[in-house]
Design an enzyme around this catalytic site. Structure first.
Site, PDB file in Angstrom:
ATOM      1  CE  LYS A  42      -3.664  -2.125   2.130  1.00 51.41           C
ATOM      2  NZ  LYS A  42      -4.733  -2.828   2.192  1.00 51.41           N
ATOM      3  CE1 TYR A  96      -9.055  -3.047  -1.085  1.00 47.83           C
ATOM      4  CE2 TYR A  96      -7.853  -1.126  -1.661  1.00 47.83           C
ATOM      5  CZ  TYR A  96      -7.858  -3.009  -1.116  1.00 47.83           C
ATOM      6  OH  TYR A  96      -6.951  -2.654  -0.998  1.00 47.83           O
ATOM      7  NE  ARG A 117      -2.954  -6.597   6.517  1.00 49.68           N
ATOM      8  CZ  ARG A 117      -3.964  -7.138   6.134  1.00 49.68           C
ATOM      9  NH1 ARG A 117      -4.297  -7.928   6.365  1.00 49.68           N
ATOM     10  NH2 ARG A 117      -4.214  -6.378   4.169  1.00 49.68           N
ATOM     11  CG  ASN A 157      -4.614  -3.284   6.062  1.00 47.87           C
ATOM     12  OD1 ASN A 157      -4.207  -2.346   5.078  1.00 47.87           O
ATOM     13  ND2 ASN A 157      -5.616  -4.355   7.011  1.00 47.87           N
ATOM     14  CG  HIS A 191      -5.014  -6.917  -0.719  1.00 44.04           C
ATOM     15  ND1 HIS A 191      -6.589  -7.115  -0.705  1.00 44.04           N
ATOM     16  CD2 HIS A 191      -5.791  -7.250  -1.764  1.00 44.04           C
ATOM     17  CE1 HIS A 191      -7.338  -7.656  -1.400  1.00 44.04           C
ATOM     18  NE2 HIS A 191      -6.604  -7.666  -1.976  1.00 44.04           N
ATOM     19  CD  GLU A 204      -8.241  -9.134  -5.083  1.00 44.06           C
ATOM     20  OE1 GLU A 204      -9.101  -9.038  -3.871  1.00 44.06           O
ATOM     21  OE2 GLU A 204      -7.708  -9.558  -4.119  1.00 44.06           O
TER      22      GLU A 204
HETATM   23  P1  CMP Z   1      -7.277  -5.174   2.556  1.00 45.63           P
HETATM   24  O1  CMP Z   1      -6.541  -6.690   3.241  1.00 45.63           O
HETATM   25  O2  CMP Z   1      -7.027  -4.400   1.512  1.00 45.63           O
HETATM   26  O3  CMP Z   1      -8.935  -5.166   2.114  1.00 45.63           O
HETATM   27  C1  CMP Z   1      -9.987  -4.608   2.612  1.00 45.63           C
HETATM   28  C2  CMP Z   1      -8.410  -3.292   3.248  1.00 45.63           C
HETATM   29  O4  CMP Z   1     -10.323  -2.013   3.836  1.00 45.63           O
HETATM   30  C3  CMP Z   1      -8.439  -3.623   4.229  1.00 45.63           C
HETATM   31  O5  CMP Z   1      -6.958  -4.216   3.870  1.00 45.63           O
HETATM   32  C4  CMP Z   1      -8.390  -2.508   5.082  1.00 45.63           C
HETATM   33  O6  CMP Z   1      -7.009  -1.106   4.528  1.00 45.63           O
HETATM   34  C5  CMP Z   1      -9.792  -1.542   4.806  1.00 45.63           C
HETATM   35  N1  CMP Z   1     -10.318  -2.149   6.102  1.00 45.63           N
HETATM   36  C6  CMP Z   1     -10.952  -2.695   6.269  1.00 45.63           C
HETATM   37  N2  CMP Z   1     -11.579  -2.572   7.376  1.00 45.63           N
HETATM   38  C7  CMP Z   1     -11.099  -1.166   7.739  1.00 45.63           C
HETATM   39  C8  CMP Z   1     -11.568  -0.871   9.047  1.00 45.63           C
HETATM   40  N3  CMP Z   1     -12.661  -1.152  10.116  1.00 45.63           N
HETATM   41  N4  CMP Z   1     -11.322   0.590   9.127  1.00 45.63           N
HETATM   42  C9  CMP Z   1     -10.620   1.447   7.647  1.00 45.63           C
HETATM   43  N5  CMP Z   1     -10.043   0.878   7.421  1.00 45.63           N
HETATM   44  C10 CMP Z   1     -10.396  -0.986   6.862  1.00 45.63           C
END
Ligand code: CMP
Length: 139
Positions: free
Chosen positions: A11, A51, A104, A114, A117, A128
């Site tokens: 990211k 997304y 992470r 985070n 992905h 994807e």
């Molecule tokens: P990712 O694995 O990329 O898939 C969905 C993304 O949504 C996740 O990682 C986070 O970056 C984001 N995400 C998921 N839950 C939350 C949350 N509660 N608040 C903010 N961002 C979130």
């Protein structure tokens, strides 16, 4: 029997913090082979499309903004049981819950930022991967 490929992207906050090398080192040390990789940037609408499955979630706007805020490193990875094993390597969405030794735990800043992905199913890994790479770009 689960498949042997998954999709990931580093990211923007982690790319901008010069953590590409450290993260790809953890990926390779975890037994994954990088099958395709590039540096690119999503527009807000491309992030929204990627997304789309989360569009009803309260964090969707924040997520699309964060993912289009800088460069990303999308990758296709190969290993037996790739989807499940990669989700174990990256750890929980919430870094406060992520286990020691996970990507992470080492690099995530928050639930949104985070670091990385990981696809949640073989079907989504294929969708994807196709979002970023032609089949002929995956070696
Ligand atoms: P990712 O694995 O990329 O898939 C969905 C993304 O949504 C996740 O990682 C986070 O970056 C984001 N995400 C998921 N839950 C939350 C949350 N509660 N608040 C903010 N961002 C979130």
């Amino acid at each position: 029997m689960s498949g042997n490929r998954t999709f990931t992207m580093i990211k923007p906050h982690a790319v901008l913090a010069n953590q590409i090398g450290a993260i790809t080192q953890m990926i390779e040390a975890g037994g994954f082979r990088i099958v395709a990789m590039k540096k690119t940037k999503l527009s807000a609408s491309q992030a929204g499309k990627f997304y789309e499955v989360h569009k009803e979630r309260p964090f969707y706007g924040e997520l699309c903004e964060m993912m289009s805020d800088g460069p990303i490193i999308p990758m296709v990875l190969e290993k037996d049981n790739a989807v499940e094993d990669f989700r174990a390597l990256i750890g929980s969405t919430d870094p406060a819950q992520a286990a020691d030794g996970t990507i992470r735990k080492a690099f995530a800043l928050s639930k949104s930022e985070n670091a990385i992905h990981g696809s949640d199913s073989d079907e989504n890994a294929a969708i994807e991967s196709a979002f970023f790479f032609a089949v002929t770009d995956q070696y």
